[in-house]
Design a protein around this motif. Structure first.
Motif, PDB file in Angstrom:
ATOM      1  N   UNK A 752       0.815  -1.178   0.160  1.00  0.00           N
ATOM      2  CA  UNK A 752      -0.008   0.268   0.175  1.00  0.00           C
ATOM      3  C   UNK A 752       1.014   1.207  -0.046  1.00  0.00           C
ATOM      4  N   UNK A 753       1.994   1.117   0.969  1.00  0.00           N
ATOM      5  CA  UNK A 753       2.610   2.183   0.883  1.00  0.00           C
ATOM      6  C   UNK A 753       3.578   2.636  -0.546  1.00  0.00           C
ATOM      7  N   UNK A 754       4.024   1.372  -0.974  1.00  0.00           N
ATOM      8  CA  UNK A 754       4.573   1.732  -2.503  1.00  0.00           C
ATOM      9  C   UNK A 754       3.683   2.099  -3.390  1.00  0.00           C
ATOM     10  N   UNK A 755       2.323   1.989  -3.237  1.00  0.00           N
ATOM     11  CA  UNK A 755       1.305   2.505  -4.176  1.00  0.00           C
ATOM     12  C   UNK A 755       1.276   3.977  -4.308  1.00  0.00           C
ATOM     13  N   UNK A 756       1.474   4.238  -2.896  1.00  0.00           N
ATOM     14  CA  UNK A 756       1.176   5.708  -2.553  1.00  0.00           C
ATOM     15  C   UNK A 756       2.211   6.476  -2.930  1.00  0.00           C
ATOM     16  N   UNK A 761       7.213   9.675  -7.409  1.00  0.00           N
ATOM     17  CA  UNK A 761       8.558   9.583  -7.573  1.00  0.00           C
ATOM     18  C   UNK A 761       9.305  10.497  -8.425  1.00  0.00           C
ATOM     19  N   UNK A 762       8.456  10.887  -9.464  1.00  0.00           N
ATOM     20  CA  UNK A 762       9.108  11.851 -10.402  1.00  0.00           C
ATOM     21  C   UNK A 762       9.167  13.017  -9.682  1.00  0.00           C
ATOM     22  N   UNK A 763       8.297  13.657  -8.979  1.00  0.00           N
ATOM     23  CA  UNK A 763       8.513  14.898  -8.117  1.00  0.00           C
ATOM     24  C   UNK A 763       9.809  14.819  -7.072  1.00  0.00           C
ATOM     25  N   UNK A 764       9.517  13.655  -6.611  1.00  0.00           N
ATOM     26  CA  UNK A 764      10.754  13.460  -5.748  1.00  0.00           C
ATOM     27  C   UNK A 764      12.108  13.471  -6.396  1.00  0.00           C
ATOM     28  N   UNK A 765      12.154  13.200  -7.544  1.00  0.00           N
ATOM     29  CA  UNK A 765      13.459  13.086  -8.273  1.00  0.00           C
ATOM     30  C   UNK A 765      13.907  14.334  -9.041  1.00  0.00           C
ATOM     31  N   UNK A 766      12.678  14.978  -9.013  1.00  0.00           N
ATOM     32  CA  UNK A 766      13.052  16.368  -9.522  1.00  0.00           C
ATOM     33  C   UNK A 766      13.659  17.359  -8.380  1.00  0.00           C
ATOM     34  N   UNK A 767      13.044  17.131  -7.236  1.00  0.00           N
ATOM     35  CA  UNK A 767      13.603  17.966  -5.886  1.00  0.00           C
ATOM     36  C   UNK A 767      14.876  17.135  -5.495  1.00  0.00           C
ATOM     37  N   UNK A 772      14.207   6.417   1.721  1.00  0.00           N
ATOM     38  CA  UNK A 772      14.715   5.214   2.292  1.00  0.00           C
ATOM     39  C   UNK A 772      13.409   4.570   2.695  1.00  0.00           C
ATOM     40  N   UNK A 773      13.067   3.529   2.022  1.00  0.00           N
ATOM     41  CA  UNK A 773      11.985   2.646   2.201  1.00  0.00           C
ATOM     42  C   UNK A 773      12.606   1.378   1.857  1.00  0.00           C
ATOM     43  N   UNK A 774      12.396   0.407   2.934  1.00  0.00           N
ATOM     44  CA  UNK A 774      12.768  -1.012   2.444  1.00  0.00           C
ATOM     45  C   UNK A 774      11.637  -1.911   2.863  1.00  0.00           C
ATOM     46  N   UNK A 775      10.450  -2.171   2.012  1.00  0.00           N
ATOM     47  CA  UNK A 775       9.545  -3.086   2.359  1.00  0.00           C
ATOM     48  C   UNK A 775       9.937  -4.247   3.145  1.00  0.00           C
ATOM     49  N   UNK A 810      16.011  14.575   2.625  1.00  0.00           N
ATOM     50  CA  UNK A 810      15.738  13.018   3.228  1.00  0.00           C
ATOM     51  C   UNK A 810      14.296  12.642   3.764  1.00  0.00           C
ATOM     52  N   UNK A 811      13.525  11.560   3.108  1.00  0.00           N
ATOM     53  CA  UNK A 811      12.417  11.080   3.504  1.00  0.00           C
ATOM     54  C   UNK A 811      12.629   9.570   3.786  1.00  0.00           C
ATOM     55  N   UNK A 812      12.328   9.098   5.173  1.00  0.00           N
ATOM     56  CA  UNK A 812      12.639   7.694   5.641  1.00  0.00           C
ATOM     57  C   UNK A 812      10.882   7.265   5.934  1.00  0.00           C
ATOM     58  N   UNK A 813      10.800   6.058   5.446  1.00  0.00           N
ATOM     59  CA  UNK A 813       9.392   5.663   5.917  1.00  0.00           C
ATOM     60  C   UNK A 813       9.789   4.147   6.332  1.00  0.00           C
TER      61      UNK A 813
END
Length: 898
Positions: A752-756, A761-767, A772-775, A810-813
């Protein structure tokens, strides 16, 4: 000679340490080290005097188990301290009582004569007891140094020790003019001595039991060779049991009535709750003290069999026999501690009684009445200092010339019997309203006379010398008047016998006279306030009955003469605020009379306080019927006042709640206006963009196809933005009104987190943000509405994208699962949120409320909707600042949601 010098140096070094401890504690009166329930409880161990330390061993060696009666009595009554002692403490605190004489005399109408009588009886009983402590110090000193007792006062070390103790007690015992003030220095020093005497006694007990002998069994087995061993170490038949009962009764009364116990347990108590610790710790202390009495006593009997030695000194003689000087010296210091603490505290209590109930009311009251503040304070302190000094010196003289031939136990038990004569009047004051001044005085006098006849006179004439005709044949040769077998009672030992007859006569006279002669109105007034202290503890001035004419200015002058202008004004301000009295009121009422008497009681005692206030007021007589009517009315007023106070408190609480609610409504209203402004702005922006693009397309048909497609794309994009904004507002409204439903299905939270995360991802890449997210593969399927949880995660990640560090974001989930719930956290390394805003960020109006000049990023609805979604899942959502930098958002979902 060297041993004497060394021991004297140790002795005075020890006294110096006590001075330092007392001084340190006085300077730090609010320190937790001197103001806690354990120090209070240990100070109660002043009960264990030199008689306990040495005499119990001597008694156990010669009389067997009867030494236990000294401790059984207190242990039996201590569980009831939670009721009885608390009641005594409350009465004393409210009325500023500073001694047991004040306590008894106040209950019976501020009787000056009764206070003096109690004081004289107490001094008569306790001074020989203090002399007993000096005797113990002297004898043990000579045992340790192997020297003979000096017949010369100036070469007797006890002379100088008594002088030092007199200086110490007279200084630290009179630091305050108000005798009801707490003496932190004395209490802490006594508590320290209690620890030391217990430690040293246990030390010698262990030494005797496990180093001199081979344990308890070894001592017990060897002791059985004595012919009287079994007889001494059993209670015996009914006569012996009755003797035990009365000995236990004597110690039960002593734990309440001894001046040193009343001083420590009542006067020096700062919090009633400390009694809760005392009811278990004090019996434990006594129990530990008694563990080794039997081994030391019978170990001494074994080691010194056939030798003429004093069994009281076994604790010293045994280690000395084996040339163990260290333990011998430590045991001596323990005995010194037991004696010193008893002497100091007893003399403080006795001097307060002597000054407040004899010297001032019968000798110095007129002088004090006309004196100025500084003069009066100096006189009162000097009276007490001279009193303490004189009592210790007088006790020393009694030791030198009267008690040298008596053992420790005999003098101690005689003191217990004398002090027990206060028991009917004391306990009657707490339990019986009909008890009167005449009854109390008659009872104490009758009891003391019987005690003198059955115990004091025979003891003074030679104790148990059967050659004395008076003891053998009775007064005038009448057999029924034998002092040790009065009226034919021949199965009681001398101490229980004297206690039985004196208490019987005392109690009978107290009750008979109280029933036959009515007390005056003031006696009945205080009877009500003592017996029902719980009802009057907060408004006790209201329960005081007084009628007459009194002027506030006259009372104020008396108070200033003893308290000073500053303290008097402060006290009167407190009184006026407490009872809502006009400060300009000319006439004083009964409440001010009682309040003023209480203020003076600590300085002068109850009797003198009454005399001083009576000198400036004109009192009228009140009948007993009027007293009862006023008291009944007072009870009703107290109940009404209590209800009014409760109602007032409730109204204040409701008023505060209404005030807060009103402020919150105003705040919400303001937030709502700002929110509507923001939403209007957000709606107007896409609408304006759509209209502008549409007008261009409508007006200009020759626009190139590429530009036309760009305008159409802007219209579609702004329409989607408008649609999303409207959806958010509708979602929020549905959740708040309960119309929105969640649709549960089984899902993996990591997926579910991956779907969200994927659409962002593109916006994250642009900025240039690092995610960091390891399911985790070990998380189980749980029920939740996946679309809604995707919305929550999307909101949290979008929020993090906006506020993460601009240069190195940095965003860590992370996810964690327990049996009860799944925990998801989203961290960003942006700026911290102020602590007061951590909860407010989930408010739908928060962002617009905190708007200043710049337009906020977004509408502030994302976190508000997320909160509604999580709560609909019966979970929780919150935010917290990260330890280093940034913010962490958490939310939970129950694993058993159905």
């Amino acid at each position: 000679m060297n041993s004497i010098v060394i021991l004297l140096l140790i002795l005075f070094a020890y006294l110096g340490i006590l001075f330092l401890v007392a001084h340190w504690s006085e300077k730090r009166e609010n320190s937790k080290w001197s103001n806690n329930p354990y120090v209070y409880t240990l100070s109660l161990a002043v009960y264990c005097s030199a008689w306990t330390y040495y005499g119990s061993t001597g008694l156990a060696a010669s009389s067997g188990l009867s030494y236990l009666t000294t401790y059984i009595g207190p242990i039996i009554i201590i569980p009831f301290w939670i009721i009885i002692l608390k009641k005594i403490i409350r009465i004393s605190r409210i009325n500023k009582i500073s001694s047991i004489a004040d306590f008894i005399s106040l209950r019976y109408g501020n009787s000056r004569f009764l206070g003096a009588l109690v004081t004289i009886i107490t001094i008569f009983g306790i001074l020989p007891y203090i002399a007993l402590q000096l005797k113990a110090i002297s004898e043990t000193f000579h045992v340790v140094t192997n020297t003979a007792t000096s017949s010369n006062i100036f070469t007797d070390t006890t002379t100088y020790l008594a002088f030092v103790l007199a200086l110490f007690a007279s200084y630290y015992g009179t630091r305050y003019v108000d005798a009801s003030e707490k003496r932190k220095g004395i209490v802490t020093a006594v508590a320290l001595e209690s620890i030391l005497k217990l430690f040293f006694f246990v030390l010698v007990g262990i030494y005797v039991t496990f180093f001199v002998f081979d344990g308890f069994d070894d001592i017990y087995n060897q002791s059985q060779k004595f012919s009287n061993f079994k007889e001494l170490n059993s209670i015996g038949g009914l006569p012996e049991a009755i003797n035990w009962f009365f000995l236990c009764l004597a110690s039960l009364f002593a734990i309440f009535l001894l001046p040193r116990q009343f001083q420590m347990a009542v006067i020096e108590n700062n919090r009633e709750n400390h009694v809760k610790t005392a009811i278990w710790l004090f019996p434990l202390y006594l129990l530990i003290f008694n563990v080794f009495v039997f081994p030391i006593a019978w170990g001494g009997n074994i080691l010194f069999e056939g030798q003429n030695v004093n069994s009281d000194m076994y604790a010293l003689l045994i280690p000395q026999l084996f040339n163990n000087q260290i333990i011998t010296t430590l045991v001596f210091l323990g005995g010194l501690s037991a004696a010193i603490s008893m002497i100091i505290v007893s003399c403080i209590g006795l001097s307060t009684m002597l000054s407040n109930n004899v010297l001032i009311p019968y000798g110095f009251i007129d002088t004090l009445q006309t004196g100025e503040l500084k003069e009066n304070e100096k006189r009162i302190v000097n009276i007490r200092r001279i009193g303490i000094f004189s009592l210790i010196i007088l006790a020393y003289l009694i030791y030198r010339f009267l008690v040298l031939e008596y053992n420790l136990v005999s003098i101690g038990m005689i003191a217990f019997v004398i002090i027990a004569q206060l028991a009917p009047a004391f306990f009657g004051s707490l339990l019986w309203r009909r008890g009167s001044k005449k009854g109390a005085i008659t009872g104490i006098i009758v009891g003391f006379l019987i005690c003198s006849y059955t115990l004091l006179i025979p003891s003074a004439m030679g104790a148990y010398n059967e050659d004395i005709d008076f003891i053998e044949n009775g007064l005038f040769g009448i057999e029924l008047l034998k002092p040790f077998q009065l009226l034919g009672v021949d199965y009681l030992e001398p101490i229980p016998h004297a206690l039985f007859w004196s208490l019987f006569g005392n109690l009978f006279a107290y009750m008979a006279v109280s029933v036959s002669f009515k007390g005056n109105y003031r006696e009945r007034n205080y009877a009500e306030m003592y017996v029902d202290i719980e009802k009057y503890s907060k408004n006790h001035e209201n329960a005081f009955v007084w009628k007459g004419t009194a002027y506030t200015s006259d009372i104020e002058k008396i108070l200033k003469r003893f308290l000073g202008e500053k303290r008097t004004n402060r006290a009167l301000n407190i009184f006026q605020l407490k009872y809502n009295v006009d400060k300009n009121q000319e006439l004083a009422d009964s409440r001010l009379i009682k309040f003023s008497e209480n203020l003076l009681t600590g300085h002068l005692g109850t009797a003198s306080a009454k005399i001083l206030i009576s000198s400036v007021v004109k009192e009228e007589k009140i009948t007993l019927t009027e007293v009862l009517e006023i008291l009944e009315e007072s009870k009703e007023n107290i109940i009404i006042n209590k209800k009014l106070t409760e109602t007032s408190n409730q109204l204040h609480k409701i008023s505060d709640q209404l005030k807060n609610a009103n402020e919150e409504l105003l705040k919400k209203d303001q937030q709502k206006d700002e929110f509507l402004d923001t939403v209007t702005h957000e709606l107007r922006t896409p609408i304006t963009a759509i209209r502008a693009a549409s007008e261009i397309l409508f007006d200009d048909e020759e626009i190139p196809d590429e530009m036309r497609r760009q305008f159409l794309q802007n219209i579609i994009s702004e329409s989607d933005r408008l649609n999303r904004l409207i959806d958010k507002i509708l979602d929020l409204e549905k959740f708040e009104t309960g119309k929105q439903k969640i649709h549960l299905s089984q899902n993996y939270i990591s997926k579910t987190i991956q779907k969200a995360l994927n659409p962002l991802l593109q916006l994250i890449k642009n900025k240039n943000i690092q995610v960091e997210f390891n399911p985790k593969s070990d998380l189980s399927l749980i029920n939740y509405d996946e679309e809604r949880i995707i919305q929550v995660v999307n909101n949290l990640i979008s929020n993090s994208i906006k506020f993460t560090d601009e240069n190195n974001g940095i965003i860590r989930i992370e996810t964690n699962q327990t049996d009860e719930q799944i925990l998801v956290s989203v961290y960003n390394n942006g700026k911290n949120i102020s602590p007061e805003d951590l909860n407010a960020i989930f408010d739908k109006f928060f962002q617009s409320y905190n708007q200043t000049i710049q337009k906020p990023i977004g509408t502030g609805l994302g976190l508000a909707i997320s909160k509604q979604i999580i709560e609909a899942h019966k979970g929780k959502i919150w935010a917290d600042n990260a330890p280093e930098k940034g913010v962490i958002f958490y939310f939970t979902i129950p694993t058993n949601l159905e």
